[in-house]
Design an enzyme around this catalytic site. Structure first.
Site, short mmCIF file in Angstrom:
data_model
loop_
_atom_site.label_atom_id
_atom_site.label_comp_id
_atom_site.label_asym_id
_atom_site.label_seq_id
_atom_site.Cartn_x
_atom_site.Cartn_y
_atom_site.Cartn_z
CG ASP A 82 -9.22 0.75 7.31
OD1 ASP A 82 -8.09 1.11 7.69
OD2 ASP A 82 -9.41 -0.20 6.52
CG HIS A 83 -7.13 3.13 4.40
ND1 HIS A 83 -5.81 3.44 4.21
CD2 HIS A 83 -7.19 1.78 4.59
CE1 HIS A 83 -5.09 2.34 4.29
NE2 HIS A 83 -5.91 1.32 4.52
N GLY A 179 -5.56 -6.18 -0.61
CA GLY A 179 -6.14 -7.04 -1.66
C GLY A 179 -5.44 -8.37 -1.77
CB ALA A 208 -2.96 -8.81 7.63
CB SER A 209 -6.29 -10.41 3.12
OG SER A 209 -7.36 -10.05 3.94
CG ASN A 228 -5.85 -2.70 9.58
OD1 ASN A 228 -5.85 -2.75 10.79
ND2 ASN A 228 -5.91 -1.57 8.90
CB ALA A 230 -10.28 -5.58 4.35
P1 13P Z 1 -6.47 -6.65 3.23
O1 13P Z 1 -7.66 -6.38 2.38
O2 13P Z 1 -5.27 -7.03 2.46
O3 13P Z 1 -6.78 -7.60 4.34
O4 13P Z 1 -6.08 -5.26 3.93
C1 13P Z 1 -6.89 -4.77 4.94
C2 13P Z 1 -6.46 -3.42 5.38
O5 13P Z 1 -5.30 -3.14 5.54
C3 13P Z 1 -7.51 -2.45 5.68
O6 13P Z 1 -7.00 -1.22 6.01
#
Ligand code: 13P
Length: 282
Positions: A82-83, A179, A208-209, A228, A230
Site C-alpha cells: 500500500d502506498h 485517518g 474509507a475509515s 481501503n 486502515a
Molecule cells: P483509512 O485509514 O482512512 O481507512 O485509509 C486507509 C487507506 O486508504 C490505506 O491506503
C-alpha cells in the site's frame, strides 16, 4: 486455499458491482483476525502493508505471515504493497513475493507520476503482478505522508494516465482522506462517475475509515471495486487491548489481550465486508 494476485479479484468485483475490502495489517494478530473475518463471510480479502508498517517488521516477515495464513485459509487472499513510495520499495516487495503492488506517485507532478508509475508497471508485468497507482491527492495523514493539500482526480487526466502507464487499477481522489475525519466527508460522486466513463480498469477508494456506509455503497455503485480500510482496524485492535487490560489490570500474557484485540478487528472487518458487498463472493 489460495494466495492470489488482486487482478482477478478486482476484475470479478468490477464486473459484478461489488468491491473487495483491502485491510491494512500491522502484526500477526491483525493478519489472523482479517482472514478469520473473510472466512466467516466467504469473502475474498486483500491484506496490505504501508512503508511505515514495513519499516516496523520488514517485508519478509509480513510476506511469510500472510502467505502461511493464506495457504490455510478457505478464501482467496492477496498481499498488497500500500502506498509504495519508491521504485526500489516496489521492486523489493515484488521480489519478496507480494501479489499486488501500489506505487504512489501522486505527490509528484503529472508527468513524473506517469514516468514513475510506468516504470513500476513495466517491471511488474513479466511476473503478472498487478500495479495500482494514484492520481489526484487523497488528503489526511497516511504513514509519513501528511497531505494538507488534497487535489481531486481530473477525469481527462485519469484517462491519459491509465493509457500511458499500463496500470491494473487506479486510486482516485474524490474527497476521502486518510485517518480520522473532523466532520462528515463530502464526496464528489459525480466526478467518480465521470472517471468511470473514461477509465475501464478497476477503481480504488482510499481513506474509507469514517466514511458513512451509505457513501461507500454509493461509490461502489458508481464503479469502485477496491475499498481501503486502515484507521478503523488500528482503533479496533487498540480498543481490544485497552479493554482487556482495563478489565484485567494484572494481565501480562500477550495471548490474552491479543485474543480480545483480534475479536474486535474481526468484527470490524466483517462489517466492512458487508458494506463492500463481497460476502459470499469467495
Ligand atoms: P483509512 O485509514 O482512512 O481507512 O485509509 C486507509 C487507506 O486508504 C490505506 O491506503
Amino acid at each position: 486455499m489460495s494466495f492470489v494476485t488482486t487482478e482477478q479479484m478486482l476484475k470479478a468485483a468490477d464486473a459484478a458491482g461489488y468491491a473487495v475490502g483491502a485491510f491494512n495489517v500491522e502484526n500477526m494478530e491483525m493478519v489472523m483476525a482479517v482472514i478469520k473475518a473473510a472466512e466467516e463471510m466467504s469473502a475474498p480479502a486483500i491484506l496490505q502493508t504501508t512503508p511505515s508498517t514495513i519499516k516496523y517488521a520488514g517485508l519478509p516477515l509480513y510476506y511469510a505471515n500472510v502467505k502461511a495464513a493464506a495457504k490455510l485459509a478457505k478464501v482467496p487472499i492477496a498481499l498488497h504493497l500500500d502506498h509504495g513510495n519508491s521504485f526500489s520499495l516496489a521492486m523489493q516487495a515484488l521480489r519478496v513475493g507480494y501479489t499486488s503492488i501500489m506505487i504512489d506517485g501522486s505527490h509528484e507532478e503529472f508527468a513524473e507520476n506517469i514516468l514513475l508509475t510506468r516504470s513500476v508497471a513495466e517491471a511488474c508485468a513479466p511476473s503478472g503482478i498487478p500495479v495500482e497507482a494514484e492520481l489526484g491527492k487523497v488528503g489526511g495523514k497516511e504513514d509519513d505522508l501528511d497531505c494538507n493539500d488534497p487535489g481531486y482526480t481530473d477525469p481527462d487526466d485519469a484517462e491519459r494516465f491509465v493509457k500511458e502507464t499500463g496500470i491494473s487499477s487506479l486510486a482516485v481522489a474524490i474527497g476521502t482522506a486518510h485517518g480520522i475525519y473532523k466532520g462528515e466527508p463530502k464526496l464528489d460522486v459525480e466526478r467518480l462517475s465521470e472517471i468511470r466513463k473514461r477509465v475501464d480498469i478497476p477503481l480504488v477508494l482510499h481513506g474509507a475509515s469514517g466514511v458513512p456506509d451509505e457513501a461507500v455503497r454509493e461509490c461502489i455503485r458508481r464503479g469502485i471495486s477496491k475499498v481501503n480500510f486502515a484507521t478503523e482496524l488500528r482503533i479496533a485492535y487498540s480498543n481490544g487491548v485497552k479493554q482487556f487490560l482495563k478489565d484485567n489490570p494484572e494481565a501480562f500474557d500477550p495471548k490474552k489481550y491479543g485474543t480480545l484485540a483480534m475479536e474486535y478487528v474481526t468484527r470490524t472487518v466483517k462489517e466492512k465486508i458487508t458494506v463492500c458487498g463481497s460476502a459470499g463472493k469467495a
